[in-house]
Design a protein around this motif. Sequence first.
Motif, short mmCIF file in Angstrom:
data_model
loop_
_atom_site.label_atom_id
_atom_site.label_comp_id
_atom_site.label_asym_id
_atom_site.label_seq_id
_atom_site.Cartn_x
_atom_site.Cartn_y
_atom_site.Cartn_z
N ALA A 212 -39.33 -17.44 -10.96
CA ALA A 212 -41.00 -17.11 -10.23
C ALA A 212 -41.23 -15.62 -10.88
O ALA A 212 -40.43 -14.84 -10.82
N VAL A 213 -42.55 -15.60 -10.85
CA VAL A 213 -43.00 -14.34 -11.42
C VAL A 213 -43.27 -13.35 -10.27
O VAL A 213 -43.39 -13.68 -8.88
N HIS A 214 -42.45 -12.23 -10.22
CA HIS A 214 -42.44 -11.07 -9.48
C HIS A 214 -43.37 -9.79 -9.36
O HIS A 214 -43.61 -9.17 -8.24
N TRP A 215 -43.80 -9.96 -10.55
CA TRP A 215 -44.92 -8.63 -10.98
C TRP A 215 -45.69 -9.02 -12.01
O TRP A 215 -45.08 -9.82 -13.04
N HIS A 216 -46.73 -8.66 -12.28
CA HIS A 216 -47.53 -8.69 -13.51
C HIS A 216 -48.65 -7.50 -13.40
O HIS A 216 -49.03 -6.91 -12.53
N GLY A 217 -48.67 -7.04 -14.71
CA GLY A 217 -49.72 -5.55 -15.13
C GLY A 217 -49.61 -5.30 -16.25
O GLY A 217 -49.24 -5.81 -17.26
N PRO A 218 -50.20 -4.24 -16.64
CA PRO A 218 -50.46 -3.76 -17.94
C PRO A 218 -48.92 -3.27 -18.64
O PRO A 218 -47.88 -3.01 -17.68
N MET A 219 -48.60 -3.61 -19.88
CA MET A 219 -47.35 -3.68 -20.55
C MET A 219 -46.84 -2.09 -20.30
O MET A 219 -45.70 -1.76 -20.24
N ALA A 220 -47.93 -1.37 -20.44
CA ALA A 220 -47.59 0.10 -20.73
C ALA A 220 -46.73 0.52 -19.24
O ALA A 220 -45.68 1.49 -19.29
N ALA A 221 -47.23 0.00 -18.14
CA ALA A 221 -46.81 0.37 -16.75
C ALA A 221 -45.11 -0.19 -16.79
O ALA A 221 -44.34 0.61 -16.28
N LEU A 222 -44.85 -1.30 -17.35
CA LEU A 222 -43.61 -1.84 -17.28
C LEU A 222 -42.72 -0.94 -18.13
O LEU A 222 -41.72 -0.62 -17.76
N ALA A 223 -43.34 -0.87 -19.48
CA ALA A 223 -42.59 0.15 -20.39
C ALA A 223 -42.13 1.52 -19.97
O ALA A 223 -40.91 1.98 -19.84
N GLN A 224 -43.10 1.87 -19.11
CA GLN A 224 -42.73 3.42 -18.62
C GLN A 224 -41.98 3.52 -17.60
O GLN A 224 -41.00 4.28 -17.55
N GLY A 225 -41.93 2.50 -16.64
CA GLY A 225 -41.03 2.44 -15.57
C GLY A 225 -39.61 2.26 -16.04
O GLY A 225 -38.58 2.28 -15.30
N GLY A 226 -39.55 1.51 -17.04
CA GLY A 226 -38.19 1.13 -17.70
C GLY A 226 -37.47 2.49 -18.15
O GLY A 226 -36.19 2.11 -18.42
N ARG A 227 -38.03 3.53 -18.13
CA ARG A 227 -37.36 4.83 -18.71
C ARG A 227 -36.24 4.96 -17.33
O ARG A 227 -35.36 5.73 -17.75
N SER A 228 -36.61 4.70 -16.13
CA SER A 228 -35.66 5.14 -14.92
C SER A 228 -34.98 4.01 -14.35
O SER A 228 -34.58 4.00 -13.23
N ARG A 229 -35.38 2.98 -14.85
CA ARG A 229 -34.47 1.64 -14.24
C ARG A 229 -34.61 0.48 -15.16
O ARG A 229 -34.87 0.66 -16.30
N PRO A 230 -33.71 -0.79 -15.12
CA PRO A 230 -33.65 -1.62 -15.90
C PRO A 230 -34.80 -2.31 -16.56
O PRO A 230 -36.05 -2.13 -15.96
N ALA A 231 -34.97 -2.82 -17.39
CA ALA A 231 -35.99 -3.28 -18.34
C ALA A 231 -36.62 -4.40 -17.81
O ALA A 231 -37.74 -4.91 -18.00
#
Length: 236
Positions: A212-231
């Motif tokens: 199931a989808v748990h989140w969706h939004g701009p790719m930039a937000a996901l990539a930036q968050g990935g610096r401090s958490r899993p991808a």
Amino acid sequence: MLDIDGLDAWYGAAQVLFGLSLKVETGEAVALVGRNGAGKSTTMKALIGLISRRAHRLTLRGADISALPTHVIARLGIGYVPEDRRIFSDLTVLENLDLGRRRRAPGNTITDWSLEAVFDLFPHLAELRHRPGGQMSGGEQQMLAVARALVGNPALLLLDEPSEGVAPIVVEQMTLALTRLKASGLSLLVSEQNAQFCAAICDRAYTIEQGAVHWHGPMAALAQGGRSRPAFGPPG
């Protein structure tokens, strides 16, 4: 381009997708990001009609494809690059590409992908045109799998784990190739574990967990968050 609402899918009696919804706009690149086993490959197979599925809405350019078989969906303009590539190992690069050729579907105004066009996108394949697929490296096979899908002239290209199991230099080449594909107007849905790989290509992202989808939004937000958490998973 693609509109999915409430997609369920099964392998036999085992349900794997649960009400999955996502959209891909015309000319947009969208990432579907998650762990192994989250349901990414299942989503791709369900879209192309390879497994049992049911949806409230499953449309390609406004046309209902929910009950159509795989070969008809492909003719309507969806190209599919599976995780395991599925090239013909006994056939040469040229023979693999010949088998993938298909005219553009009505209404598809995307670039007409000739042999010359795919060799311009992947110059190394031109050098290997007479080599059997089974004598190619994993990265070369991945390029061939993408090229074979392109000569089918899709309007939407599904790519399942295009960066998995290939050398870093091939990942870089694949990033450049997908960026060019997006710039040409081709719509992309990219299934990946690696949000950083998708960051250079995709406009938006969906994260998927347990079908199931748990989140969706701009790719930039996901990539930036990935610096401090899993991808995978939503930005924190």
